[in-house]
Design an enzyme around this catalytic site. Structure first.
Site, PDB file in Angstrom:
ATOM      1  N   ARG A  98      -1.414   7.035  12.086  1.00 34.14           N
ATOM      2  CA  ARG A  98      -1.730   8.048  11.075  1.00 34.14           C
ATOM      3  C   ARG A  98      -2.159   9.322  11.819  1.00 34.14           C
ATOM      4  O   ARG A  98      -3.178   9.310  12.510  1.00 34.14           O
ATOM      5  CB  ARG A  98      -2.854   7.540  10.169  1.00 34.14           C
ATOM      6  CG  ARG A  98      -3.383   8.540   9.164  1.00 34.14           C
ATOM      7  CD  ARG A  98      -4.481   7.913   8.293  1.00 34.14           C
ATOM      8  NE  ARG A  98      -4.986   8.842   7.322  1.00 34.14           N
ATOM      9  CZ  ARG A  98      -6.174   9.472   7.403  1.00 34.14           C
ATOM     10  NH1 ARG A  98      -6.973   9.243   8.424  1.00 34.14           N
ATOM     11  NH2 ARG A  98      -6.551  10.311   6.464  1.00 34.14           N
ATOM     12  N   HIS A 142      -5.735  17.830   7.125  1.00 35.10           N
ATOM     13  CA  HIS A 142      -6.979  17.236   7.611  1.00 35.10           C
ATOM     14  C   HIS A 142      -7.876  18.398   8.044  1.00 35.10           C
ATOM     15  O   HIS A 142      -8.210  18.550   9.217  1.00 35.10           O
ATOM     16  CB  HIS A 142      -6.688  16.256   8.744  1.00 35.10           C
ATOM     17  CG  HIS A 142      -7.775  15.249   8.998  1.00 35.10           C
ATOM     18  ND1 HIS A 142      -7.565  13.887   9.001  1.00 35.10           N
ATOM     19  CD2 HIS A 142      -9.083  15.410   9.276  1.00 35.10           C
ATOM     20  CE1 HIS A 142      -8.701  13.250   9.271  1.00 35.10           C
ATOM     21  NE2 HIS A 142      -9.643  14.157   9.445  1.00 35.10           N
ATOM     22  N   GLU A 187      -9.847  13.428   2.764  1.00 34.42           N
ATOM     23  CA  GLU A 187     -11.244  13.676   2.411  1.00 34.42           C
ATOM     24  C   GLU A 187     -11.478  15.070   1.856  1.00 34.42           C
ATOM     25  O   GLU A 187     -12.212  15.879   2.457  1.00 34.42           O
ATOM     26  CB  GLU A 187     -12.146  13.425   3.620  1.00 34.42           C
ATOM     27  CG  GLU A 187     -12.068  12.014   4.167  1.00 34.42           C
ATOM     28  CD  GLU A 187     -13.168  11.711   5.185  1.00 34.42           C
ATOM     29  OE1 GLU A 187     -13.940  12.615   5.529  1.00 34.42           O
ATOM     30  OE2 GLU A 187     -13.265  10.542   5.607  1.00 34.42           O
ATOM     31  N   ASN A 317     -11.453   5.965   3.054  1.00 33.04           N
ATOM     32  CA  ASN A 317     -12.161   6.018   4.334  1.00 33.04           C
ATOM     33  C   ASN A 317     -13.583   5.542   4.111  1.00 33.04           C
ATOM     34  O   ASN A 317     -14.255   6.003   3.185  1.00 33.04           O
ATOM     35  CB  ASN A 317     -12.205   7.449   4.882  1.00 33.04           C
ATOM     36  CG  ASN A 317     -10.836   7.952   5.309  1.00 33.04           C
ATOM     37  OD1 ASN A 317      -9.854   7.209   5.279  1.00 33.04           O
ATOM     38  ND2 ASN A 317     -10.771   9.203   5.694  1.00 33.04           N
ATOM     39  N   TYR A 319     -17.326   4.434   6.232  1.00 30.72           N
ATOM     40  CA  TYR A 319     -18.120   4.257   7.454  1.00 30.72           C
ATOM     41  C   TYR A 319     -19.457   3.597   7.190  1.00 30.72           C
ATOM     42  O   TYR A 319     -19.892   2.729   7.928  1.00 30.72           O
ATOM     43  CB  TYR A 319     -18.336   5.616   8.146  1.00 30.72           C
ATOM     44  CG  TYR A 319     -17.060   6.165   8.718  1.00 30.72           C
ATOM     45  CD1 TYR A 319     -16.647   5.819  10.003  1.00 30.72           C
ATOM     46  CD2 TYR A 319     -16.221   6.991   7.966  1.00 30.72           C
ATOM     47  CE1 TYR A 319     -15.456   6.293  10.532  1.00 30.72           C
ATOM     48  CE2 TYR A 319     -15.018   7.466   8.484  1.00 30.72           C
ATOM     49  CZ  TYR A 319     -14.643   7.105   9.759  1.00 30.72           C
ATOM     50  OH  TYR A 319     -13.457   7.558  10.275  1.00 30.72           O
ATOM     51  N   GLU A 395      -9.344   5.003   7.233  1.00 31.94           N
ATOM     52  CA  GLU A 395     -10.268   5.236   8.348  1.00 31.94           C
ATOM     53  C   GLU A 395     -11.433   4.278   8.243  1.00 31.94           C
ATOM     54  O   GLU A 395     -11.986   4.070   7.155  1.00 31.94           O
ATOM     55  CB  GLU A 395     -10.857   6.662   8.346  1.00 31.94           C
ATOM     56  CG  GLU A 395      -9.934   7.735   8.832  1.00 31.94           C
ATOM     57  CD  GLU A 395     -10.580   9.117   8.809  1.00 31.94           C
ATOM     58  OE1 GLU A 395     -11.819   9.205   8.959  1.00 31.94           O
ATOM     59  OE2 GLU A 395      -9.836  10.083   8.636  1.00 31.94           O
TER      60      GLU A 395
HETATM   61  C1  FCB Z   1     -14.105  11.321   8.752  1.00 30.90           C
HETATM   62  C2  FCB Z   1     -13.013  12.268   9.180  1.00 30.90           C
HETATM   63  C3  FCB Z   1     -12.494  12.038  10.578  1.00 30.90           C
HETATM   64  C4  FCB Z   1     -13.606  11.679  11.530  1.00 30.90           C
HETATM   65  C5  FCB Z   1     -14.457  10.581  10.980  1.00 30.90           C
HETATM   66  C6  FCB Z   1     -15.565  10.124  11.900  1.00 30.90           C
HETATM   67  O1  FCB Z   1     -14.881  11.907   7.769  1.00 30.90           O
HETATM   68  O2  FCB Z   1     -11.936  12.191   8.282  1.00 30.90           O
HETATM   69  O3  FCB Z   1     -11.782  13.165  10.973  1.00 30.90           O
HETATM   70  O4  FCB Z   1     -14.327  12.800  11.841  1.00 30.90           O
HETATM   71  O5  FCB Z   1     -15.011  10.974   9.753  1.00 30.90           O
END
Ligand code: FCB
Length: 496
Positions: A98, A142, A187, A317, A319, A395
Protein backbone atom coordinates in the site's frame (compact mmCIF):
# COMPACT_ATOMS: atom_id res chain seq x y z
CA UNK A 1 -20.48 -36.74 -0.46
CA UNK A 2 -18.38 -34.04 1.17
CA UNK A 3 -19.90 -30.59 1.17
CA UNK A 4 -17.33 -27.81 1.41
CA UNK A 5 -18.63 -24.60 2.81
CA UNK A 6 -17.20 -21.55 1.05
CA UNK A 7 -15.94 -20.30 4.40
CA UNK A 8 -14.51 -23.65 5.38
CA UNK A 9 -11.05 -22.21 5.70
CA UNK A 10 -12.17 -19.89 8.47
CA UNK A 11 -12.34 -22.71 10.98
CA UNK A 12 -9.88 -25.29 9.78
CA UNK A 13 -9.23 -28.52 11.50
CA UNK A 14 -5.66 -29.36 12.41
CA UNK A 15 -5.42 -31.50 9.30
CA UNK A 16 -5.95 -28.49 7.03
CA UNK A 17 -3.19 -26.39 8.59
CA UNK A 18 -0.37 -26.58 6.08
CA UNK A 19 2.60 -25.15 7.96
CA UNK A 20 1.39 -23.84 11.29
CA UNK A 21 1.13 -25.38 14.68
CA UNK A 22 -1.42 -28.17 14.82
CA UNK A 23 -4.70 -26.39 15.41
CA UNK A 24 -3.40 -22.86 14.81
CA UNK A 25 -6.32 -21.22 13.02
CA UNK A 26 -5.68 -20.06 9.50
CA UNK A 27 -6.57 -16.59 8.36
CA UNK A 28 -9.41 -16.53 5.81
CA UNK A 29 -8.68 -17.78 2.31
CA UNK A 30 -7.53 -14.89 0.16
CA UNK A 31 -6.63 -12.76 3.19
CA UNK A 32 -4.20 -10.11 1.92
CA UNK A 33 -0.86 -9.68 3.72
CA UNK A 34 0.70 -6.32 3.15
CA UNK A 35 2.73 -3.40 4.41
CA UNK A 36 2.08 0.29 3.93
CA UNK A 37 3.96 3.53 3.36
CA UNK A 38 3.02 7.04 2.22
CA UNK A 39 4.63 9.22 -0.42
CA UNK A 40 5.90 12.11 1.68
CA UNK A 41 7.10 9.76 4.39
CA UNK A 42 9.35 7.62 2.19
CA UNK A 43 9.93 8.97 -1.30
CA UNK A 44 12.31 11.90 -0.88
CA UNK A 45 13.28 13.41 -4.27
CA UNK A 46 11.22 16.38 -3.19
CA UNK A 47 12.27 18.64 -6.03
CA UNK A 48 12.98 16.10 -8.77
CA UNK A 49 11.34 15.53 -12.13
CA UNK A 50 8.97 18.44 -11.81
CA UNK A 51 7.61 17.84 -8.33
CA UNK A 52 6.60 21.05 -6.55
CA UNK A 53 6.03 21.62 -2.82
CA UNK A 54 3.10 20.15 -1.01
CA UNK A 55 1.77 21.53 2.27
CA UNK A 56 4.09 19.11 4.09
CA UNK A 57 7.17 20.54 2.35
CA UNK A 58 6.13 24.01 3.46
CA UNK A 59 5.16 22.93 6.97
CA UNK A 60 8.34 20.96 7.60
CA UNK A 61 10.37 24.01 6.62
CA UNK A 62 8.51 26.18 9.12
CA UNK A 63 10.66 26.46 12.25
CA UNK A 64 9.26 24.66 15.27
CA UNK A 65 6.72 22.54 13.42
CA UNK A 66 8.64 19.27 12.98
CA UNK A 67 10.99 17.77 15.54
CA UNK A 68 14.67 18.48 14.82
CA UNK A 69 13.64 20.48 11.76
CA UNK A 70 13.37 17.23 9.80
CA UNK A 71 11.85 17.31 6.32
CA UNK A 72 10.85 14.72 3.72
CA UNK A 73 13.45 16.00 1.24
CA UNK A 74 15.30 12.68 1.23
CA UNK A 75 13.28 10.50 3.62
CA UNK A 76 13.96 6.83 2.85
CA UNK A 77 14.90 7.72 -0.75
CA UNK A 78 12.26 5.29 -1.99
CA UNK A 79 11.99 7.32 -5.21
CA UNK A 80 15.43 6.07 -6.22
CA UNK A 81 15.53 2.80 -4.29
CA UNK A 82 12.09 1.43 -5.10
CA UNK A 83 13.61 -1.46 -7.07
CA UNK A 84 15.59 -2.68 -4.06
CA UNK A 85 12.63 -2.04 -1.80
CA UNK A 86 10.34 -4.17 -3.94
CA UNK A 87 12.98 -6.91 -3.98
CA UNK A 88 13.06 -6.76 -0.19
CA UNK A 89 9.27 -6.97 -0.03
CA UNK A 90 9.44 -10.04 -2.21
CA UNK A 91 12.03 -11.66 0.03
CA UNK A 92 9.75 -11.04 3.00
CA UNK A 93 6.90 -12.70 1.13
CA UNK A 94 4.60 -9.66 1.14
CA UNK A 95 1.54 -10.13 -1.01
CA UNK A 96 0.53 -6.48 -1.26
CA UNK A 97 2.07 -3.02 -0.96
CA UNK A 98 0.00 0.00 0.00
CA UNK A 99 1.66 3.21 -1.20
CA UNK A 100 0.37 6.70 -1.84
CA UNK A 101 0.79 9.03 -4.77
CA UNK A 102 2.33 12.46 -4.28
CA UNK A 103 -0.23 14.74 -5.92
CA UNK A 104 2.29 17.54 -6.59
CA UNK A 105 4.63 15.05 -8.26
CA UNK A 106 2.07 14.14 -10.91
CA UNK A 107 0.12 17.43 -11.14
CA UNK A 108 2.43 20.11 -9.72
CA UNK A 109 -0.02 22.96 -9.40
CA UNK A 110 -2.93 20.72 -8.44
CA UNK A 111 -4.58 21.76 -11.69
CA UNK A 112 -4.22 21.11 -15.38
CA UNK A 113 -2.13 18.56 -17.23
CA UNK A 114 -0.12 15.83 -15.60
CA UNK A 115 3.65 15.58 -15.62
CA UNK A 116 4.64 12.36 -17.37
CA UNK A 117 7.92 11.99 -15.46
CA UNK A 118 6.01 11.99 -12.22
CA UNK A 119 3.51 9.44 -13.50
CA UNK A 120 6.38 7.30 -14.78
CA UNK A 121 7.69 6.80 -11.26
CA UNK A 122 4.41 5.21 -10.21
CA UNK A 123 4.16 3.20 -13.44
CA UNK A 124 7.63 1.79 -12.81
CA UNK A 125 6.93 1.10 -9.16
CA UNK A 126 3.71 -0.73 -10.02
CA UNK A 127 5.34 -2.72 -12.81
CA UNK A 128 8.12 -3.75 -10.44
CA UNK A 129 5.53 -4.86 -7.88
CA UNK A 130 3.52 -6.83 -10.43
CA UNK A 131 6.66 -8.55 -11.70
CA UNK A 132 7.43 -9.54 -8.11
CA UNK A 133 3.92 -10.91 -7.66
CA UNK A 134 2.95 -8.17 -5.18
CA UNK A 135 -0.46 -6.52 -5.45
CA UNK A 136 -0.25 -2.72 -5.65
CA UNK A 137 -2.76 -0.80 -3.52
CA UNK A 138 -2.76 2.89 -4.44
CA UNK A 139 -3.90 5.66 -2.11
CA UNK A 140 -4.56 8.93 -3.88
CA UNK A 141 -4.21 11.23 -0.90
CA UNK A 142 -2.08 10.72 2.18
CA UNK A 143 -2.05 14.34 3.40
CA UNK A 144 0.23 16.09 0.87
CA UNK A 145 -1.95 18.72 -0.79
CA UNK A 146 -0.16 20.70 -3.51
CA UNK A 147 0.87 23.98 -1.90
CA UNK A 148 -0.79 25.96 -4.68
CA UNK A 149 -4.17 24.52 -3.70
CA UNK A 150 -3.59 25.47 -0.07
CA UNK A 151 -2.67 28.96 -1.24
CA UNK A 152 -6.09 29.05 -2.91
CA UNK A 153 -7.75 28.15 0.41
CA UNK A 154 -7.07 24.43 0.82
CA UNK A 155 -9.62 21.88 2.00
CA UNK A 156 -11.92 24.44 3.63
CA UNK A 157 -12.67 25.52 0.02
CA UNK A 158 -15.18 23.51 -1.96
CA UNK A 159 -13.17 23.86 -5.19
CA UNK A 160 -10.44 21.63 -3.75
CA UNK A 161 -12.81 18.66 -3.98
CA UNK A 162 -13.20 19.29 -7.71
CA UNK A 163 -9.45 19.51 -8.14
CA UNK A 164 -9.18 16.14 -6.40
CA UNK A 165 -11.68 14.58 -8.82
CA UNK A 166 -9.57 15.80 -11.75
CA UNK A 167 -6.45 14.35 -10.15
CA UNK A 168 -8.25 11.03 -9.56
CA UNK A 169 -9.06 10.95 -13.28
CA UNK A 170 -5.40 11.47 -14.15
CA UNK A 171 -4.36 8.61 -11.90
CA UNK A 172 -7.09 6.29 -13.18
CA UNK A 173 -5.84 6.99 -16.70
CA UNK A 174 -2.20 6.36 -15.77
CA UNK A 175 -2.53 3.29 -13.56
CA UNK A 176 -6.01 1.92 -14.18
CA UNK A 177 -4.70 -0.85 -16.42
CA UNK A 178 -2.39 -2.21 -13.70
CA UNK A 179 -3.72 -1.25 -10.27
CA UNK A 180 -6.83 -3.08 -9.07
CA UNK A 181 -7.14 -1.69 -5.54
CA UNK A 182 -7.65 2.02 -4.98
CA UNK A 183 -8.11 4.16 -1.89
CA UNK A 184 -9.32 7.73 -2.20
CA UNK A 185 -8.21 9.29 1.10
CA UNK A 186 -6.10 8.20 4.03
CA UNK A 187 -7.42 9.34 7.42
CA UNK A 188 -9.33 12.46 6.42
CA UNK A 189 -9.79 13.11 10.16
CA UNK A 190 -6.10 13.98 10.39
CA UNK A 191 -6.20 16.12 7.24
CA UNK A 192 -9.15 18.13 8.53
CA UNK A 193 -8.71 18.29 12.28
CA UNK A 194 -4.94 18.09 12.81
CA UNK A 195 -4.31 20.19 9.68
CA UNK A 196 -6.86 22.94 10.28
CA UNK A 197 -7.91 22.48 13.93
CA UNK A 198 -5.00 21.77 16.28
CA UNK A 199 -2.46 22.73 13.62
CA UNK A 200 0.00 19.97 14.55
CA UNK A 201 -0.09 18.80 10.93
CA UNK A 202 0.23 20.73 7.67
CA UNK A 203 -0.94 23.31 6.82
CA UNK A 204 -0.85 24.15 10.52
CA UNK A 205 -4.00 26.26 10.68
CA UNK A 206 -5.94 26.54 13.94
CA UNK A 207 -9.45 27.43 12.82
CA UNK A 208 -12.18 25.14 14.17
CA UNK A 209 -14.78 26.24 11.63
CA UNK A 210 -12.34 25.73 8.77
CA UNK A 211 -11.58 22.24 10.09
CA UNK A 212 -15.26 21.29 9.84
CA UNK A 213 -15.51 22.77 6.37
CA UNK A 214 -12.39 20.79 5.43
CA UNK A 215 -14.03 17.60 6.69
CA UNK A 216 -17.05 18.15 4.45
CA UNK A 217 -14.93 18.93 1.42
CA UNK A 218 -12.76 15.87 2.04
CA UNK A 219 -15.96 13.82 2.13
CA UNK A 220 -17.04 15.42 -1.10
CA UNK A 221 -13.62 14.85 -2.65
CA UNK A 222 -13.88 11.19 -1.71
CA UNK A 223 -17.33 10.86 -3.28
CA UNK A 224 -16.33 12.66 -6.46
CA UNK A 225 -13.24 10.47 -6.73
CA UNK A 226 -15.34 7.32 -6.29
CA UNK A 227 -17.54 8.49 -9.17
CA UNK A 228 -14.55 9.21 -11.39
CA UNK A 229 -12.78 5.95 -10.54
CA UNK A 230 -15.93 3.85 -11.11
CA UNK A 231 -16.35 5.51 -14.42
CA UNK A 232 -12.82 4.95 -15.63
CA UNK A 233 -11.56 1.79 -13.98
CA UNK A 234 -12.34 -1.76 -15.04
CA UNK A 235 -15.43 -3.16 -13.32
CA UNK A 236 -13.34 -5.46 -11.13
CA UNK A 237 -11.44 -2.59 -9.49
CA UNK A 238 -11.87 -2.36 -5.72
CA UNK A 239 -12.45 1.16 -4.42
CA UNK A 240 -12.08 2.09 -0.78
CA UNK A 241 -11.39 4.86 1.68
CA UNK A 242 -9.26 4.54 4.80
CA UNK A 243 -10.45 6.01 8.09
CA UNK A 244 -8.66 6.18 11.42
CA UNK A 245 -11.77 5.27 13.34
CA UNK A 246 -11.30 6.15 17.00
CA UNK A 247 -12.17 3.29 19.31
CA UNK A 248 -13.79 5.58 21.85
CA UNK A 249 -14.30 4.43 25.42
CA UNK A 250 -15.81 6.43 28.27
CA UNK A 251 -13.58 6.55 31.37
CA UNK A 252 -16.45 5.79 33.75
CA UNK A 253 -20.05 4.71 33.43
CA UNK A 254 -21.31 8.22 34.26
CA UNK A 255 -23.77 9.93 31.93
CA UNK A 256 -21.27 12.78 31.48
CA UNK A 257 -18.54 10.45 30.28
CA UNK A 258 -20.99 8.69 27.98
CA UNK A 259 -21.75 12.07 26.47
CA UNK A 260 -18.04 12.83 26.07
CA UNK A 261 -17.68 9.51 24.20
CA UNK A 262 -20.69 10.29 22.02
CA UNK A 263 -19.19 13.68 21.11
CA UNK A 264 -15.78 12.30 20.18
CA UNK A 265 -17.40 9.48 18.22
CA UNK A 266 -19.39 12.12 16.32
CA UNK A 267 -16.53 14.47 15.39
CA UNK A 268 -13.94 11.70 15.20
CA UNK A 269 -15.82 8.95 13.34
CA UNK A 270 -19.40 9.61 12.31
CA UNK A 271 -18.47 12.90 10.60
CA UNK A 272 -17.09 10.54 7.92
CA UNK A 273 -19.00 7.28 8.25
CA UNK A 274 -22.33 9.15 8.43
CA UNK A 275 -22.19 10.80 5.01
CA UNK A 276 -20.05 8.10 3.37
CA UNK A 277 -21.92 5.01 4.53
CA UNK A 278 -25.37 6.33 5.48
CA UNK A 279 -25.76 9.37 3.26
CA UNK A 280 -26.30 11.82 6.13
CA UNK A 281 -24.46 13.88 8.69
CA UNK A 282 -25.30 12.84 12.26
CA UNK A 283 -27.81 15.16 13.92
CA UNK A 284 -25.84 15.27 17.15
CA UNK A 285 -22.69 16.38 15.29
CA UNK A 286 -24.65 19.17 13.63
CA UNK A 287 -26.03 20.24 17.02
CA UNK A 288 -22.61 20.08 18.73
CA UNK A 289 -21.03 22.31 16.06
CA UNK A 290 -23.92 24.58 15.00
CA UNK A 291 -22.21 27.59 16.62
CA UNK A 292 -19.23 27.06 14.29
CA UNK A 293 -20.68 26.24 10.89
CA UNK A 294 -24.01 26.55 9.15
CA UNK A 295 -24.33 23.01 7.88
CA UNK A 296 -27.39 23.89 5.78
CA UNK A 297 -25.30 26.09 3.50
CA UNK A 298 -22.06 24.11 3.75
CA UNK A 299 -23.71 20.90 2.55
CA UNK A 300 -25.59 21.19 -0.74
CA UNK A 301 -28.52 18.87 -1.47
CA UNK A 302 -26.62 17.16 -4.23
CA UNK A 303 -23.56 16.43 -2.04
CA UNK A 304 -24.78 13.53 0.05
CA UNK A 305 -25.71 11.20 -2.82
CA UNK A 306 -22.21 11.78 -4.19
CA UNK A 307 -20.43 11.23 -0.88
CA UNK A 308 -22.37 8.03 -0.23
CA UNK A 309 -21.48 6.35 -3.52
CA UNK A 310 -20.77 2.78 -2.33
CA UNK A 311 -17.25 1.63 -1.64
CA UNK A 312 -16.16 -1.99 -2.03
CA UNK A 313 -14.07 -2.09 1.12
CA UNK A 314 -13.60 0.16 4.14
CA UNK A 315 -10.00 0.58 5.21
CA UNK A 316 -9.52 0.86 8.96
CA UNK A 317 -6.36 2.15 10.65
CA UNK A 318 -5.95 1.31 14.31
CA UNK A 319 -3.14 1.92 16.81
CA UNK A 320 -4.62 2.54 20.27
CA UNK A 321 -8.00 3.26 21.86
CA UNK A 322 -9.29 6.72 22.78
CA UNK A 323 -10.38 6.96 26.42
CA UNK A 324 -12.44 10.05 27.22
CA UNK A 325 -14.22 11.80 30.05
CA UNK A 326 -15.50 15.16 31.13
CA UNK A 327 -12.75 16.92 33.09
CA UNK A 328 -14.82 16.36 36.23
CA UNK A 329 -14.44 12.56 36.08
CA UNK A 330 -10.69 12.49 36.32
CA UNK A 331 -7.78 14.72 35.58
CA UNK A 332 -7.20 13.69 31.99
CA UNK A 333 -5.88 16.13 29.49
CA UNK A 334 -7.94 18.15 27.03
CA UNK A 335 -4.90 18.83 24.89
CA UNK A 336 -2.79 15.72 24.64
CA UNK A 337 -5.12 13.24 23.00
CA UNK A 338 -2.27 11.24 21.51
CA UNK A 339 -2.21 13.33 18.34
CA UNK A 340 0.42 15.83 19.47
CA UNK A 341 0.35 18.78 21.81
CA UNK A 342 -1.23 22.04 20.79
CA UNK A 343 -2.97 24.93 22.50
CA UNK A 344 -5.74 24.36 19.98
CA UNK A 345 -8.11 21.43 20.04
CA UNK A 346 -8.67 19.13 17.06
CA UNK A 347 -12.21 18.47 18.37
CA UNK A 348 -14.35 21.43 17.28
CA UNK A 349 -17.38 21.89 19.50
CA UNK A 350 -16.09 19.34 22.04
CA UNK A 351 -12.96 21.11 23.23
CA UNK A 352 -13.77 20.37 26.88
CA UNK A 353 -13.47 16.58 26.55
CA UNK A 354 -10.50 15.10 28.45
CA UNK A 355 -8.32 12.23 27.20
CA UNK A 356 -6.71 9.47 29.24
CA UNK A 357 -4.13 6.74 28.88
CA UNK A 358 -5.02 3.25 30.01
CA UNK A 359 -3.24 2.21 33.20
CA UNK A 360 -1.18 -0.94 33.43
CA UNK A 361 -0.61 -1.55 29.77
CA UNK A 362 2.62 -1.45 27.80
CA UNK A 363 3.23 1.78 25.88
CA UNK A 364 4.91 2.34 22.56
CA UNK A 365 7.48 5.04 21.82
CA UNK A 366 4.52 7.29 20.90
CA UNK A 367 3.25 6.80 24.46
CA UNK A 368 0.24 5.02 22.98
CA UNK A 369 -1.05 2.11 25.05
CA UNK A 370 -0.94 -1.35 23.54
CA UNK A 371 -4.52 -2.61 23.46
CA UNK A 372 -5.40 -5.26 20.88
CA UNK A 373 -8.95 -5.58 22.21
CA UNK A 374 -9.51 -2.10 20.85
CA UNK A 375 -8.99 -3.46 17.33
CA UNK A 376 -11.30 -6.40 17.99
CA UNK A 377 -13.99 -4.06 19.33
CA UNK A 378 -13.54 -1.63 16.48
CA UNK A 379 -13.92 -4.29 13.78
CA UNK A 380 -17.04 -5.68 15.44
CA UNK A 381 -18.53 -2.22 16.08
CA UNK A 382 -18.15 -1.30 12.40
CA UNK A 383 -19.63 -4.66 11.41
CA UNK A 384 -22.60 -4.12 13.73
CA UNK A 385 -23.18 -0.56 12.47
CA UNK A 386 -22.64 -1.40 8.79
CA UNK A 387 -23.53 -5.09 8.33
CA UNK A 388 -21.91 -6.82 5.40
CA UNK A 389 -19.29 -4.12 4.82
CA UNK A 390 -15.96 -5.74 3.87
CA UNK A 391 -13.09 -4.36 5.95
CA UNK A 392 -9.35 -4.15 5.53
CA UNK A 393 -6.91 -3.22 8.28
CA UNK A 394 -4.90 -0.73 6.21
CA UNK A 395 -2.57 0.32 9.03
CA UNK A 396 -1.53 -1.16 12.36
CA UNK A 397 1.85 -1.17 14.01
CA UNK A 398 4.02 0.45 16.63
CA UNK A 399 7.06 2.67 17.13
CA UNK A 400 9.83 1.55 19.45
CA UNK A 401 13.35 2.83 20.04
CA UNK A 402 15.04 0.38 17.71
CA UNK A 403 18.77 0.20 17.09
CA UNK A 404 21.15 -2.01 15.15
CA UNK A 405 23.13 -4.37 17.40
CA UNK A 406 26.88 -4.88 16.91
CA UNK A 407 25.92 -8.14 15.20
CA UNK A 408 23.92 -6.17 12.66
CA UNK A 409 20.46 -7.28 13.78
CA UNK A 410 17.52 -5.30 15.13
CA UNK A 411 15.80 -7.05 18.01
CA UNK A 412 12.27 -5.73 18.53
CA UNK A 413 10.35 -8.22 20.66
CA UNK A 414 7.90 -5.48 21.74
CA UNK A 415 6.85 -4.96 18.13
CA UNK A 416 6.44 -8.70 17.60
CA UNK A 417 4.26 -8.85 20.71
CA UNK A 418 2.24 -5.87 19.44
CA UNK A 419 1.71 -7.43 16.01
CA UNK A 420 0.87 -10.84 17.43
CA UNK A 421 -1.71 -9.36 19.77
CA UNK A 422 -3.35 -7.35 17.02
CA UNK A 423 -3.34 -10.15 14.46
CA UNK A 424 -4.88 -12.39 17.07
CA UNK A 425 -7.55 -9.68 17.56
CA UNK A 426 -8.19 -9.70 13.81
CA UNK A 427 -8.66 -13.46 13.88
CA UNK A 428 -11.04 -13.24 16.82
CA UNK A 429 -13.03 -10.53 15.05
CA UNK A 430 -13.25 -12.67 11.91
CA UNK A 431 -14.38 -15.66 13.95
CA UNK A 432 -17.08 -13.45 15.50
CA UNK A 433 -18.42 -12.18 12.19
CA UNK A 434 -16.27 -9.32 10.87
CA UNK A 435 -15.47 -9.62 7.15
CA UNK A 436 -11.80 -8.62 7.29
CA UNK A 437 -10.09 -9.07 3.93
CA UNK A 438 -6.51 -8.18 4.79
CA UNK A 439 -3.91 -6.57 7.02
CA UNK A 440 -1.26 -3.98 6.22
CA UNK A 441 1.52 -3.46 8.67
CA UNK A 442 2.51 0.17 9.28
CA UNK A 443 5.10 0.49 8.10
CA UNK A 444 7.22 -1.40 5.63
CA UNK A 445 10.21 0.66 6.77
CA UNK A 446 11.15 3.47 9.13
CA UNK A 447 10.18 6.84 7.71
CA UNK A 448 9.29 10.49 8.27
CA UNK A 449 6.74 10.34 11.06
CA UNK A 450 5.10 13.72 10.38
CA UNK A 451 5.55 16.20 13.25
CA UNK A 452 7.88 13.71 14.97
CA UNK A 453 10.25 13.69 12.01
CA UNK A 454 12.63 10.73 11.98
CA UNK A 455 12.53 10.31 15.76
CA UNK A 456 9.87 7.57 15.69
CA UNK A 457 10.56 4.27 13.99
CA UNK A 458 7.47 2.34 12.88
CA UNK A 459 9.15 0.14 10.30
CA UNK A 460 9.43 -3.61 10.07
CA UNK A 461 12.63 -2.71 8.25
CA UNK A 462 15.18 -0.44 9.94
CA UNK A 463 16.48 2.45 7.86
CA UNK A 464 19.87 3.98 8.58
CA UNK A 465 19.20 7.44 7.18
CA UNK A 466 22.88 8.33 6.71
CA UNK A 467 23.66 5.33 4.50
CA UNK A 468 20.07 4.43 3.53
CA UNK A 469 20.94 0.86 4.47
CA UNK A 470 17.86 -1.29 5.15
CA UNK A 471 17.94 -3.94 7.87
CA UNK A 472 14.89 -6.12 8.34
CA UNK A 473 14.08 -6.14 12.06
CA UNK A 474 13.27 -9.36 13.90
CA UNK A 475 9.60 -8.37 13.48
CA UNK A 476 10.00 -8.41 9.69
CA UNK A 477 11.23 -12.00 9.84
CA UNK A 478 8.40 -12.86 12.22
CA UNK A 479 5.83 -11.27 9.89
CA UNK A 480 7.30 -13.18 6.95
CA UNK A 481 6.73 -16.35 8.96
CA UNK A 482 3.10 -15.38 9.62
CA UNK A 483 2.57 -14.82 5.91
CA UNK A 484 4.16 -18.16 5.01
CA UNK A 485 2.00 -20.03 7.52
CA UNK A 486 -1.15 -17.95 6.89
CA UNK A 487 -1.48 -18.35 10.64
CA UNK A 488 0.19 -17.07 13.80
CA UNK A 489 3.35 -18.97 14.66
CA UNK A 490 3.72 -20.53 18.08
CA UNK A 491 4.90 -18.32 20.94
CA UNK A 492 8.52 -19.24 21.59
CA UNK A 493 9.11 -20.99 24.89
CA UNK A 494 10.76 -18.41 27.16
CA UNK A 495 12.84 -21.15 28.80
CA UNK A 496 13.98 -22.78 25.60
C1 FCB B 1 -1.25 7.18 10.77
C2 FCB B 1 -0.77 7.69 9.44
C3 FCB B 1 0.56 7.13 8.99
C4 FCB B 1 1.52 7.01 10.15
C5 FCB B 1 0.89 6.31 11.31
C6 FCB B 1 1.81 6.10 12.49
O1 FCB B 1 -2.11 8.10 11.34
O2 FCB B 1 -1.73 7.40 8.45
O3 FCB B 1 1.04 7.93 7.96
O4 FCB B 1 2.00 8.25 10.48
O5 FCB B 1 -0.25 7.01 11.73
Amino acid sequence: MTAVRPDATLTPTAATVPHGEPGAPLFPAGFVWGAATAAYQVEGAAAEDGRTPSIWDTFSRTPGKVRNGDTGDIAADHYHRYGDDVALMKRLGLKAYRFSVSWSRVQPTGRGPAVERGLDFYRKLVDELLTAGITPVATLYHWDLPQELEDAGGWPERATAERFADYAAIMAGALGDRVGMWTTLNEPWCSAFLGYGSGVHAPGRTEPAAALRAAHHLNLAHGRAVEVLRDRLPAAAQISVTLNLHQVRPLTTSAEDADAARRIDAVGNRVFTGPMLRGEYPEDLIADTAHLVDWSTLVRDSDLPVISRPVDVLGVNYYTPTIVSTPASGAGDTRNDGHGNSDHSPWPGSEHVAFHLAEGRPRTAMNWSVDPDGLYDLLLDVTRDHPGLPLMVTENGAAFDDYVTPEGTVEDPERIAYLRGHLDAVQRAVADGADVRGYFLWSLMDNFEWAYGYSKRFGAVYVDYASQLRTPKASAHWYADVIRRHALPPVPDAHA
